[in-house]
Write a protein that holds these residues in place. Structure first.
Motif, PDB file in Angstrom:
ATOM      1  N   UNK A  87      48.416  30.670  35.832  1.00 28.60           N
ATOM      2  CA  UNK A  87      48.463  29.318  36.382  1.00 28.60           C
ATOM      3  C   UNK A  87      49.857  28.962  36.900  1.00 28.60           C
ATOM      4  N   UNK A  88      50.308  29.709  37.900  1.00 30.95           N
ATOM      5  CA  UNK A  88      51.643  29.511  38.472  1.00 30.95           C
ATOM      6  C   UNK A  88      51.547  29.545  39.993  1.00 30.95           C
ATOM      7  N   UNK A  89      52.592  29.047  40.643  1.00 29.85           N
ATOM      8  CA  UNK A  89      52.634  29.038  42.111  1.00 29.85           C
ATOM      9  C   UNK A  89      53.471  30.171  42.672  1.00 29.85           C
ATOM     10  N   UNK A  90      54.359  30.720  41.868  1.00 29.03           N
ATOM     11  CA  UNK A  90      55.207  31.824  42.289  1.00 29.03           C
ATOM     12  C   UNK A  90      55.473  32.737  41.110  1.00 29.03           C
ATOM     13  N   UNK A  91      55.669  34.027  41.376  1.00 26.96           N
ATOM     14  CA  UNK A  91      55.864  35.006  40.299  1.00 26.96           C
ATOM     15  C   UNK A  91      57.145  34.756  39.513  1.00 26.96           C
ATOM     16  N   UNK A  92      58.085  34.036  40.094  1.00 28.83           N
ATOM     17  CA  UNK A  92      59.319  33.722  39.358  1.00 28.83           C
ATOM     18  C   UNK A  92      59.051  32.759  38.202  1.00 28.83           C
ATOM     19  N   UNK A  93      57.877  32.112  38.177  1.00 30.85           N
ATOM     20  CA  UNK A  93      57.489  31.199  37.101  1.00 30.85           C
ATOM     21  C   UNK A  93      56.753  31.916  35.962  1.00 30.85           C
ATOM     22  N   UNK A  94      56.535  33.209  36.107  1.00 34.99           N
ATOM     23  CA  UNK A  94      55.746  33.977  35.142  1.00 34.99           C
ATOM     24  C   UNK A  94      56.328  33.891  33.734  1.00 34.99           C
ATOM     25  N   UNK A  95      55.433  33.730  32.757  1.00 35.23           N
ATOM     26  CA  UNK A  95      55.805  33.703  31.341  1.00 35.23           C
ATOM     27  C   UNK A  95      54.881  34.648  30.584  1.00 35.23           C
ATOM     28  N   UNK A  96      55.373  35.228  29.494  1.00 34.07           N
ATOM     29  CA  UNK A  96      54.552  36.067  28.639  1.00 34.07           C
ATOM     30  C   UNK A  96      53.424  35.239  28.033  1.00 34.07           C
ATOM     31  N   UNK A  97      52.312  35.894  27.755  1.00 31.12           N
ATOM     32  CA  UNK A  97      51.152  35.335  27.049  1.00 31.12           C
ATOM     33  C   UNK A  97      50.528  34.125  27.727  1.00 31.12           C
ATOM     34  N   UNK A  98      50.565  34.093  29.062  1.00 29.15           N
ATOM     35  CA  UNK A  98      49.978  32.975  29.808  1.00 29.15           C
ATOM     36  C   UNK A  98      48.821  33.416  30.708  1.00 29.15           C
ATOM     37  N   UNK A  99      48.566  34.694  30.788  1.00 28.38           N
ATOM     38  CA  UNK A  99      47.516  35.186  31.674  1.00 28.38           C
ATOM     39  C   UNK A  99      46.123  35.084  31.065  1.00 28.38           C
ATOM     40  N   UNK A 100      45.157  34.944  31.949  1.00 33.56           N
ATOM     41  CA  UNK A 100      43.747  34.938  31.560  1.00 33.56           C
ATOM     42  C   UNK A 100      43.098  36.191  32.113  1.00 33.56           C
ATOM     43  N   UNK A 101      42.537  37.005  31.244  1.00 35.79           N
ATOM     44  CA  UNK A 101      41.852  38.227  31.684  1.00 35.79           C
ATOM     45  C   UNK A 101      40.569  37.839  32.410  1.00 35.79           C
ATOM     46  N   UNK A 102      40.433  38.315  33.634  1.00 32.12           N
ATOM     47  CA  UNK A 102      39.244  38.068  34.447  1.00 32.12           C
ATOM     48  C   UNK A 102      38.297  39.259  34.357  1.00 32.12           C
ATOM     49  N   UNK A 103      38.885  40.445  34.317  1.00 37.14           N
ATOM     50  CA  UNK A 103      38.080  41.667  34.264  1.00 37.14           C
ATOM     51  C   UNK A 103      38.963  42.804  33.764  1.00 37.14           C
ATOM     52  N   UNK A 104      38.324  43.828  33.251  1.00 45.48           N
ATOM     53  CA  UNK A 104      39.017  45.042  32.828  1.00 45.48           C
ATOM     54  C   UNK A 104      38.024  46.181  32.962  1.00 45.48           C
ATOM     55  N   UNK A 105      38.465  47.268  33.572  1.00 42.48           N
ATOM     56  CA  UNK A 105      37.563  48.412  33.762  1.00 42.48           C
ATOM     57  C   UNK A 105      38.327  49.712  33.597  1.00 42.48           C
ATOM     58  N   UNK A 106      37.606  50.700  33.149  1.00 37.54           N
ATOM     59  CA  UNK A 106      38.088  52.085  33.104  1.00 37.54           C
ATOM     60  C   UNK A 106      37.117  52.895  33.948  1.00 37.54           C
ATOM     61  N   UNK A 107      37.535  54.066  34.438  1.00 33.25           N
ATOM     62  CA  UNK A 107      36.658  54.847  35.309  1.00 33.25           C
ATOM     63  C   UNK A 107      35.261  55.094  34.749  1.00 33.25           C
ATOM     64  N   UNK A 108      35.166  55.350  33.461  1.00 29.31           N
ATOM     65  CA  UNK A 108      33.867  55.634  32.861  1.00 29.31           C
ATOM     66  C   UNK A 108      32.897  54.456  33.013  1.00 29.31           C
ATOM     67  N   UNK A 109      33.429  53.220  33.022  1.00 26.24           N
ATOM     68  CA  UNK A 109      32.573  52.044  33.213  1.00 26.24           C
ATOM     69  C   UNK A 109      31.919  52.052  34.590  1.00 26.24           C
ATOM     70  N   UNK A 110      32.610  52.616  35.559  1.00 23.28           N
ATOM     71  CA  UNK A 110      32.171  52.570  36.944  1.00 23.28           C
ATOM     72  C   UNK A 110      31.395  53.819  37.346  1.00 23.28           C
ATOM     73  N   UNK A 111      31.877  54.968  36.895  1.00 24.89           N
ATOM     74  CA  UNK A 111      31.275  56.238  37.274  1.00 24.89           C
ATOM     75  C   UNK A 111      30.028  56.530  36.447  1.00 24.89           C
ATOM     76  N   UNK A 112      30.066  56.242  35.149  1.00 23.56           N
ATOM     77  CA  UNK A 112      28.936  56.489  34.248  1.00 23.56           C
ATOM     78  C   UNK A 112      28.565  55.219  33.483  1.00 23.56           C
ATOM     79  N   UNK A 113      28.093  54.179  34.192  1.00 24.00           N
ATOM     80  CA  UNK A 113      27.828  52.913  33.494  1.00 24.00           C
ATOM     81  C   UNK A 113      26.693  53.003  32.497  1.00 24.00           C
TER      82      UNK A 113
END
Length: 164
Positions: free
Chosen positions: A138-164
């Motif tokens: 929730x920032x307007x520029x990367x210079x405002x970035x802080x630790x522990x402020x991100x929201x995970x939207x998605x996460x994938x590894x190859x096996x999830x995609x190749x062999x679902x």
């Protein structure tokens, strides 16, 4: 709102011991995985407008297979970077959707440290090759970035995609 794609390089080739670590390329499984992840990124509209990558051969070959249409900046700072080094690189990034392509163990630690809450995925903590986190901040520029402020939207590894 800014978006980060945090990706570990695809599986590298260990069959040529005379090749130094920095110069190791991808093995066949790595090539397949990188191509699949590129398709997954495009299919989900997770396409970056900026890419910042380690200078290692395996990261360059991963990028080649992803087939993304974005300017690429290679930097030695991401070659086996610590989480704080990755943070510093990202802190000076330009673009609303940035892909950082690097190496473990730094990439896994950086992903954990950037998020307020880890995604519910069994492979998140070990961040295998070609693992990819999509996170919003929730920032307007990367210079405002802080630790522990991100929201995970998605996460994938190859096996999830190749062999679902």
């Amino acid at each position: 709102m800014l978006r980060l794609l945090l990706m570990r390089h695809a599986k590298s080739d260990w069959n040529t011991p005379e090749t130094g670590d920095h110069d190791r390329g991808l093995n066949p499984r790595g090539r397949t995985s990188a191509t699949a992840l590129g398709g997954w990124l495009r299919d989900h509209n997770y396409t970056p407008d900026t890419v910042i990558s380690s200078t290692a051969t395996r990261t360059a070959q991963t990028l080649e297979r992803l087939q993304l249409n974005a300017p690429i900046q290679f930097t030695q700072r991401l070659y086996h970077a610590s989480p704080s080094d990755m943070f510093d690189v990202l802190n000076s990034a330009k673009g609303s959707c940035v892909l950082i392509l690097g190496h473990n163990p730094g990439i896994a630690s950086c992903a954990r440290d950037l998020l307020a809450q880890a995604p519910d995925h069994p492979r998140f903590n070990d961040y295998p090759t070609c693992a990819t986190l999509i996170a919003d901040f929730p920032i307007k520029g990367w210079s405002e970035l802080q630790w522990r402020t991100g929201t995970a939207i998605d996460f994938a590894v190859p096996r999830d995609i190749i062999d679902p």
